[in-house]
Design an enzyme around this catalytic site. Structure first.
Site, PDB file in Angstrom:
ATOM      1  N   CYS A  84      38.598  24.577  55.781  1.00 40.57           N
ATOM      2  CA  CYS A  84      37.723  25.642  56.304  1.00 40.57           C
ATOM      3  C   CYS A  84      36.958  25.210  57.551  1.00 40.57           C
ATOM      4  CB  CYS A  84      36.753  26.102  55.226  1.00 40.57           C
ATOM      5  SG  CYS A  84      37.573  26.721  53.759  1.00 40.57           S
ATOM      6  N   CYS A 210      30.730  35.345  45.906  1.00 33.37           N
ATOM      7  CA  CYS A 210      31.875  34.714  46.603  1.00 33.37           C
ATOM      8  C   CYS A 210      32.129  35.375  47.944  1.00 33.37           C
ATOM      9  CB  CYS A 210      33.140  34.874  45.774  1.00 33.37           C
ATOM     10  SG  CYS A 210      33.022  34.260  44.081  1.00 33.37           S
ATOM     11  N   LYS A 331      30.056  35.322  53.435  1.00 33.13           N
ATOM     12  CA  LYS A 331      29.909  36.263  52.316  1.00 33.13           C
ATOM     13  C   LYS A 331      30.188  37.698  52.731  1.00 33.13           C
ATOM     14  CE  LYS A 331      29.915  37.869  49.230  1.00 33.13           C
ATOM     15  NZ  LYS A 331      29.807  39.014  48.360  1.00 33.13           N
ATOM     16  N   HIS A 335      35.835  35.476  55.745  1.00 36.31           N
ATOM     17  CA  HIS A 335      36.204  34.069  55.889  1.00 36.31           C
ATOM     18  C   HIS A 335      37.713  33.895  56.098  1.00 36.31           C
ATOM     19  CE1 HIS A 335      36.213  29.819  55.584  1.00 36.31           C
ATOM     20  NE2 HIS A 335      36.289  29.685  54.274  1.00 36.31           N
TER      21      HIS A 335
HETATM   22  N1  COA Z   1      32.659  40.057  47.798  1.00 36.22           N
HETATM   23  C1  COA Z   1      32.431  41.372  47.654  1.00 36.22           C
HETATM   24  N2  COA Z   1      33.396  42.241  47.264  1.00 36.22           N
HETATM   25  C2  COA Z   1      34.612  41.741  47.045  1.00 36.22           C
HETATM   26  C3  COA Z   1      34.902  40.381  47.188  1.00 36.22           C
HETATM   27  C4  COA Z   1      33.878  39.533  47.587  1.00 36.22           C
HETATM   28  N3  COA Z   1      34.110  38.232  47.735  1.00 36.22           N
HETATM   29  N4  COA Z   1      36.207  40.175  46.914  1.00 36.22           N
HETATM   30  C5  COA Z   1      36.724  41.380  46.590  1.00 36.22           C
HETATM   31  N5  COA Z   1      35.755  42.321  46.677  1.00 36.22           N
HETATM   32  C6  COA Z   1      35.866  43.733  46.369  1.00 36.22           C
HETATM   33  C7  COA Z   1      37.109  44.371  46.961  1.00 36.22           C
HETATM   34  O1  COA Z   1      36.817  44.949  48.218  1.00 36.22           O
HETATM   35  C8  COA Z   1      37.450  45.411  45.921  1.00 36.22           C
HETATM   36  O2  COA Z   1      36.603  46.525  46.087  1.00 36.22           O
HETATM   37  P1  COA Z   1      37.155  48.013  45.811  1.00 36.22           P
HETATM   38  O3  COA Z   1      37.551  48.027  44.358  1.00 36.22           O
HETATM   39  O4  COA Z   1      35.969  48.872  46.142  1.00 36.22           O
HETATM   40  O5  COA Z   1      38.311  48.171  46.739  1.00 36.22           O
HETATM   41  C9  COA Z   1      37.059  44.766  44.613  1.00 36.22           C
HETATM   42  O6  COA Z   1      36.029  43.811  44.941  1.00 36.22           O
HETATM   43  C10 COA Z   1      38.204  44.053  43.903  1.00 36.22           C
HETATM   44  O7  COA Z   1      38.913  43.313  44.895  1.00 36.22           O
HETATM   45  P2  COA Z   1      40.038  42.260  44.514  1.00 36.22           P
HETATM   46  O8  COA Z   1      40.650  41.756  45.770  1.00 36.22           O
HETATM   47  O9  COA Z   1      40.937  42.878  43.470  1.00 36.22           O
HETATM   48  O10 COA Z   1      39.168  41.108  43.848  1.00 36.22           O
HETATM   49  P3  COA Z   1      39.709  39.843  43.145  1.00 36.22           P
HETATM   50  O11 COA Z   1      39.061  39.791  41.800  1.00 36.22           O
HETATM   51  O12 COA Z   1      41.192  39.746  43.215  1.00 36.22           O
HETATM   52  O13 COA Z   1      39.110  38.674  44.070  1.00 36.22           O
HETATM   53  C11 COA Z   1      37.441  36.983  44.356  1.00 36.22           C
HETATM   54  C12 COA Z   1      37.709  38.490  44.140  1.00 36.22           C
HETATM   55  C13 COA Z   1      35.935  36.801  44.470  1.00 36.22           C
HETATM   56  C14 COA Z   1      37.979  36.192  43.151  1.00 36.22           C
HETATM   57  C15 COA Z   1      38.151  36.520  45.659  1.00 36.22           C
HETATM   58  O14 COA Z   1      37.650  37.279  46.749  1.00 36.22           O
HETATM   59  C16 COA Z   1      37.928  35.046  45.909  1.00 36.22           C
HETATM   60  O15 COA Z   1      38.555  34.206  45.278  1.00 36.22           O
HETATM   61  N6  COA Z   1      37.062  34.682  46.868  1.00 36.22           N
HETATM   62  C17 COA Z   1      36.826  33.284  47.225  1.00 36.22           C
HETATM   63  C18 COA Z   1      37.777  32.854  48.327  1.00 36.22           C
HETATM   64  C19 COA Z   1      37.699  31.359  48.553  1.00 36.22           C
HETATM   65  O16 COA Z   1      37.724  30.576  47.628  1.00 36.22           O
HETATM   66  N7  COA Z   1      37.599  30.966  49.820  1.00 36.22           N
HETATM   67  C20 COA Z   1      37.494  29.570  50.180  1.00 36.22           C
HETATM   68  C21 COA Z   1      36.089  29.129  50.096  1.00 36.22           C
HETATM   69  S1  COA Z   1      35.894  27.388  50.305  1.00 36.22           S
END
Ligand code: COA
Length: 388
Positions: A84, A210, A331, A335
């Site tokens: 990252c 997240c 957030k 990212h």
């Molecule tokens: N913050 C806010 N809303 C989020 C979100 C987040 N991080 N991620 C997804 N959403 C929303 C989507 O827009 C969607 O909204 P909708 O139903 O109104 O369309 C809903 O939540 C579900 O989205 P989805 O993609 O199915 O979620 P998910 O459960 O598959 O994934 C996380 C959610 C948090 C698990 C995923 O975003 C994640 O793993 N994030 C971390 C990424 C990471 O690790 N990056 C590296 C960092 S070092």
């Protein structure tokens, strides 16, 4: 002392994009070139960041491909990969090359596509991201990045009494800031209750703690001090620091894994001849809300243990006394891994020029960018200032 200057910035929106990766990058790069008003023939070198293109796009030798896409074929070009912290490291190396007199004008940028537009969903992307952790000792245990930062945050909660509610305040503040950023992935506000009611991803993190998976690109033009003299509003880079920590997590020298951030910050402050007290705002790597609290202490904005209460008290809001992530941060802004570091430089530059629109802070003169890669393994810190 000025090491180099930023004279042009460009950035796509962060979110879901359907363009191929070269086109996405081209948009940000051409905007930066246009903003700087440089002729492509004036660009000496291209420092480029992409972390996951091999796994997400089956595309690895991207620097010459992208140079061709933006009409710079034949130019010196190199790709950086530091998880990252990828494009912050490209930026740091470009600043050092300019400072050393090797180049006068450099294009620095990063791009990544992480949403299902690549054909990969949350599970596959989580596994690809986890490839930035230790192959033998972390990956086989199923440790993901939400898991890594959850462990570090849990330890902070144990040591200092940091609460889930304080974490939620980070998400609320960054989502609010995102509503003022037209390039943010999420332009919607949230509440502490909505964060705490969202599903658990890795205890103590709820979904709303997240950052999302995002697509996007960012680019800047870095020049020597002399070239920057001909610009009305150059933003000077006065310090860049980078440090690494031991991998895997079990070998870290400190239990919160913030030593690399502290070391890189000390280097950058020393070069810039400044202190945390004299830095007006920061963009930090809030991949998870707890990571912002750890970073806010590591860069010296708060004493250890004070980051959580400071977030809850609103001190890190845009109108607080220590603004953090006015862009919305990872957030809410999003990212796209390889673009994130340079997008922080774009935000610093726009804030310091007074060009940040609805999210403009009150006349800042010095800002800091904190970009972190892997399991808190690489940190790059940059200090930028309004030219005095
Ligand atoms: N913050 C806010 N809303 C989020 C979100 C987040 N991080 N991620 C997804 N959403 C929303 C989507 O827009 C969607 O909204 P909708 O139903 O109104 O369309 C809903 O939540 C579900 O989205 P989805 O993609 O199915 O979620 P998910 O459960 O598959 O994934 C996380 C959610 C948090 C698990 C995923 O975003 C994640 O793993 N994030 C971390 C990424 C990471 O690790 N990056 C590296 C960092 S070092």
């Amino acid at each position: 002392m000025t090491r180099a200057s930023v004279v042009g910035v460009g950035m796509t929106t962060f979110g879901v994009h359907d363009q191929p990766l070269p086109e996405l990058f081209g948009q940000a790069a051409l905007d930066a070139i246009d903003d700087a008003g440089v002729m492509p023939g004036d660009i000496d070198s291209f420092y480029f960041g992409n972390a996951m293109g091999g796994q997400t796009e089956n595309d690895t030798h991207l620097a010459p491909t992208l140079a061709t896409e933006i009409g710079l074929a034949g130019i010196e070009a190199q790709r950086f990969e530091d998880a990252c912290a990828t494009s912050a490291n490209a930026f740091k190396n470009a600043v050092e090359a300019v400072d050393a007199g090797i180049h006068d004008t450099v294009l620095v940028g990063g791009v990544e596509r992480c949403t299902p537009e690549t054909g990969k969903g949350t599970g596959a992307m989580t596994e690809i991201f986890a490839s930035a952790s230790h192959r033998q000792y972390e990956q086989p245990t199923g440790l993901t990045f939400p898991g890594v930062f959850a462990l570090l945050t849990k330890r902070h909660m144990h040591d200092y009494g940091t609460t889930e509610r304080q974490l939620a305040h980070v998400a609320v503040k960054n989502h609010y800031n995102g509503t003022n950023n037209p390039r943010a992935h999420f332009g919607t506000e949230t509440t502490v209750e909505a964060v705490l009611d969202s599903p658990i991803v890795a205890d103590p993190f709820h979904l709303m703690d997240c950052c999302p998976f995002s697509d996007g690109a960012a680019a800047v033009i870095v020049t020597s001090d002399d070239v920057a003299d001909s610009y009305d509003e150059p933003v000077d880079v006065t310090g860049v620091g980078q440090a690494t920590g031991r991998v895997p997590l079990g070998l870290k020298s400190d239990i919160h894994a913030t030593q690399p951030a502290r070391d890189a910050t000390a280097t950058a402050y020393e070069q810039a001849d400044t202190t945390a007290e004299a830095v007006d705002f920061a963009e930090v790597h809030d991949c998870f809300t707890g990571a912002e609290i750890l970073a806010s202490e590591a860069i010296g904005f708060f004493e250890d243990g004070d980051g959580g209460p400071a977030a809850e008290a609103g001190r890190t809001a845009a109108d607080g006394d220590r603004p953090i992530n006015p862009s919305g941060g990872l957030k809410a802004k999003g990212h796209p891994i390889g673009a994130t570091g340079v997008s922080q430089i774009v935000e610093l530059t726009e804030q310091l020029r007074g060009d940040a629109g609805a999210r403009q802070l009150d006349d800042p003169t010095r800002g800091l960018a904190h970009n972190l890669g892997g399991d808190a393994a690489t940190t790059v810190i940059s200090v930028l200032e309004v030219r005095g």
